[in-house]
Design a protein around this motif. Structure first.
Motif, PDB file in Angstrom:
ATOM      1  N   GLY A 287       0.803  -1.227   0.000  1.00 29.58           N
ATOM      2  CA  GLY A 287       0.000   0.000   0.000  1.00 29.58           C
ATOM      3  C   GLY A 287       0.832   1.271   0.000  1.00 29.58           C
ATOM      4  N   GLY A 288       0.434   2.201   0.867  1.00 24.70           N
ATOM      5  CA  GLY A 288       0.995   3.557   0.869  1.00 24.70           C
ATOM      6  C   GLY A 288       2.464   3.624   1.227  1.00 24.70           C
TER       7      GLY A 288
ATOM      8  N   LEU B 261       7.748   2.079   4.946  1.00 20.73           N
ATOM      9  CA  LEU B 261       8.884   2.166   4.003  1.00 20.73           C
ATOM     10  C   LEU B 261       9.511   3.555   4.104  1.00 20.73           C
ATOM     11  CD1 LEU B 261      10.641   1.401   1.499  1.00 20.73           C
ATOM     12  CD2 LEU B 261       8.710   2.180   0.084  1.00 20.73           C
TER      13      LEU B 261
ATOM     14  N   ALA C 136       6.688  -4.459   4.797  1.00 26.71           N
ATOM     15  CA  ALA C 136       6.236  -3.166   5.340  1.00 26.71           C
ATOM     16  C   ALA C 136       4.848  -2.871   4.791  1.00 26.71           C
ATOM     17  CB  ALA C 136       7.228  -2.081   4.943  1.00 26.71           C
ATOM     18  N   GLY C 137       3.838  -3.407   5.461  1.00 26.40           N
ATOM     19  CA  GLY C 137       2.479  -3.267   4.943  1.00 26.40           C
ATOM     20  C   GLY C 137       2.274  -4.181   3.751  1.00 26.40           C
TER      21      GLY C 137
ATOM     22  N   ILE D 141       5.972  -6.140  10.387  1.00 30.07           N
ATOM     23  CA  ILE D 141       5.405  -5.304  11.447  1.00 30.07           C
ATOM     24  C   ILE D 141       3.892  -5.507  11.444  1.00 30.07           C
ATOM     25  CG2 ILE D 141       5.148  -3.174  10.030  1.00 30.07           C
ATOM     26  CD1 ILE D 141       6.091  -1.735  12.728  1.00 30.07           C
ATOM     27  N   HIS D 142       3.359  -5.682  12.653  1.00 31.87           N
ATOM     28  CA  HIS D 142       1.926  -5.973  12.766  1.00 31.87           C
ATOM     29  C   HIS D 142       1.276  -4.926  13.667  1.00 31.87           C
ATOM     30  CE1 HIS D 142      -1.736  -8.330  12.724  1.00 31.87           C
ATOM     31  NE2 HIS D 142      -1.798  -8.196  14.022  1.00 31.87           N
TER      32      HIS D 142
ATOM     33  N   TYR E 100      -5.446  -2.853  14.544  1.00 25.50           N
ATOM     34  CA  TYR E 100      -5.963  -1.710  15.317  1.00 25.50           C
ATOM     35  C   TYR E 100      -7.488  -1.785  15.416  1.00 25.50           C
ATOM     36  CZ  TYR E 100      -1.300   0.300  14.853  1.00 25.50           C
ATOM     37  OH  TYR E 100       0.059   0.512  14.912  1.00 25.50           O
TER      38      TYR E 100
HETATM   39  C1  GRF Z   1       0.596  -0.691   9.064  1.00 22.51           C
HETATM   40  O1  GRF Z   1      -0.278  -0.437  10.157  1.00 22.51           O
HETATM   41  C2  GRF Z   1       1.335  -2.004   9.294  1.00 22.51           C
HETATM   42  O2  GRF Z   1       1.415  -2.354  10.667  1.00 22.51           O
HETATM   43  C3  GRF Z   1       0.503  -3.003   8.568  1.00 22.51           C
HETATM   44  O3  GRF Z   1       0.104  -2.311   7.389  1.00 22.51           O
HETATM   45  C4  GRF Z   1      -0.212  -0.949   7.772  1.00 22.51           C
HETATM   46  C5  GRF Z   1       0.060   0.021   6.643  1.00 22.51           C
HETATM   47  O4  GRF Z   1       1.442   0.107   6.458  1.00 22.51           O
HETATM   48  N1  GRF Z   1       1.249  -4.216   8.260  1.00 22.51           N
HETATM   49  P1  GRF Z   1       2.137   1.180   5.437  1.00 22.51           P
HETATM   50  O5  GRF Z   1       1.562   2.550   5.717  1.00 22.51           O
HETATM   51  O6  GRF Z   1       1.797   0.735   4.034  1.00 22.51           O
HETATM   52  O7  GRF Z   1       3.573   1.057   5.802  1.00 22.51           O
END
Ligand code: GRF
Length: 263
Positions: free
Chosen positions: A13-14, A18, A132-133, A158-159, A172
């Motif tokens: 995603g966004g 990263l 990372a996401g 990361i979770h 969340y």
């Molecule tokens: C983050 O909350 C991460 O913990 C989960 O995906 C979400 C979005 O991550 N794995 P990012 O903004 O794309 O890094």
């Protein structure tokens, strides 16, 4: 000056995590260099973040691979080195109670995507793979080819929850809807399950009366952006060790778990 580790990153995603890692590298807080950013989604915003920082990018379009597989599974050409029985036996994404007619095609389609992923990252040499996401589960087929040394894993994730609570896609949200009084995030190594690997570090924060899901998500992300670069730096410094620990449950019962020790 520590030697710089080579870091590969996968996103969906966004890419705000990263960006935090890029900023830590550029700010001299992380002894590493990002050598590629890959995504399962062609339109992932994080790819633009990588390109703006001169980092090589690639896409493995899971959605189209899975769609084509479902159209005609018999046409699927699995790589020669695939042992589907071994993959299904090792994985813990699904339990023995799950319908094999569901598990088998899931694993086949993911292995097809992972073969393309391995091909894309194969041209880079890296010490650590950072999710990372990245919103895809990985099978033992991919994991075993990255973790060449089983005793020292090198795929980090990361979770958005305090594992083992609330694995899955909305940490969340699950925390908020449960009525928890504390939320947080977890950095862990990947294993054969969903968000079940050895925990490296966690950060927690109180959920206050006026908090909404959005405010919790923002507080959590701000902690993630500190925690992830910190954990990657620990890896770069060689301070992370995974040890197999046995715990005595009394009455002859024992349980073991792979635990992270920070040197
Ligand atoms: C983050 O909350 C991460 O913990 C989960 O995906 C979400 C979005 O991550 N794995 P990012 O903004 O794309 O890094």
């Amino acid at each position: 000056m520590n030697t710089k580790i080579q870091i590969g990153v996968l996103i969906s995603g966004g890419g705000s995590n990263l960006q935090a890692i890029i900023d830590a590298v550029n700010g001299g807080h992380l002894d590493g260099q990002i050598v590629f950013v890959g995504s399962d989604a062609p339109g992932a915003g994080g790819l633009d973040r990588a390109r703006r920082n001169g980092i090589a990018t690639f896409v493995v379009d899971y959605k189209s691979i899975i769609r084509d597989f479902k159209k005609d599974p018999r046409k699927a050409l699995l790589p020669d080195d695939v042992d589907l029985g071994d993959i299904i036996a090792k994985q813990t994404l699904f339990s023995d109670q799950d319908d094999p007619q569901r598990v088998r095609p899931f694993m086949m389609s993911r292995v097809l995507a992972e073969a393309r992923l391995l091909e894309a990252i194969g041209s880079h040499s890296f010490d650590l793979l950072v999710l990372a996401g990245f919103m895809r589960n990985l099978t033992p087929y991919f994991i075993d080819r990255i973790n060449s040394d089983r005793t020292s894993p090198r795929i980090m994730n990361i979770h958005p929850a305090l594992l083992p609570s609330f694995p899955g896609v909305d940490g969340y949200g699950d925390t908020f809807r449960y009525g928890c009084k504390v939320a947080g995030c977890t950095v862990h190594f990947i294993d054969y399950g969903e968000d079940t690997g050895p925990i490296i570090a966690q950060r927690a924060f109180p959920i206050e009366a006026g908090d909404s899901l959005e405010s919790i998500r923002q507080k959590g992300l701000a902690l993630e952006w500190e925690l992830y670069p910190h954990c990657i730096q620990l890896f770069a410094q060689g301070r992370i060790k995974v040890v197999r620990k046995e715990f005595d449950l009394g009455k002859g019962g024992k349980v073991f778990r792979r635990i992270v020790e920070i040197g």
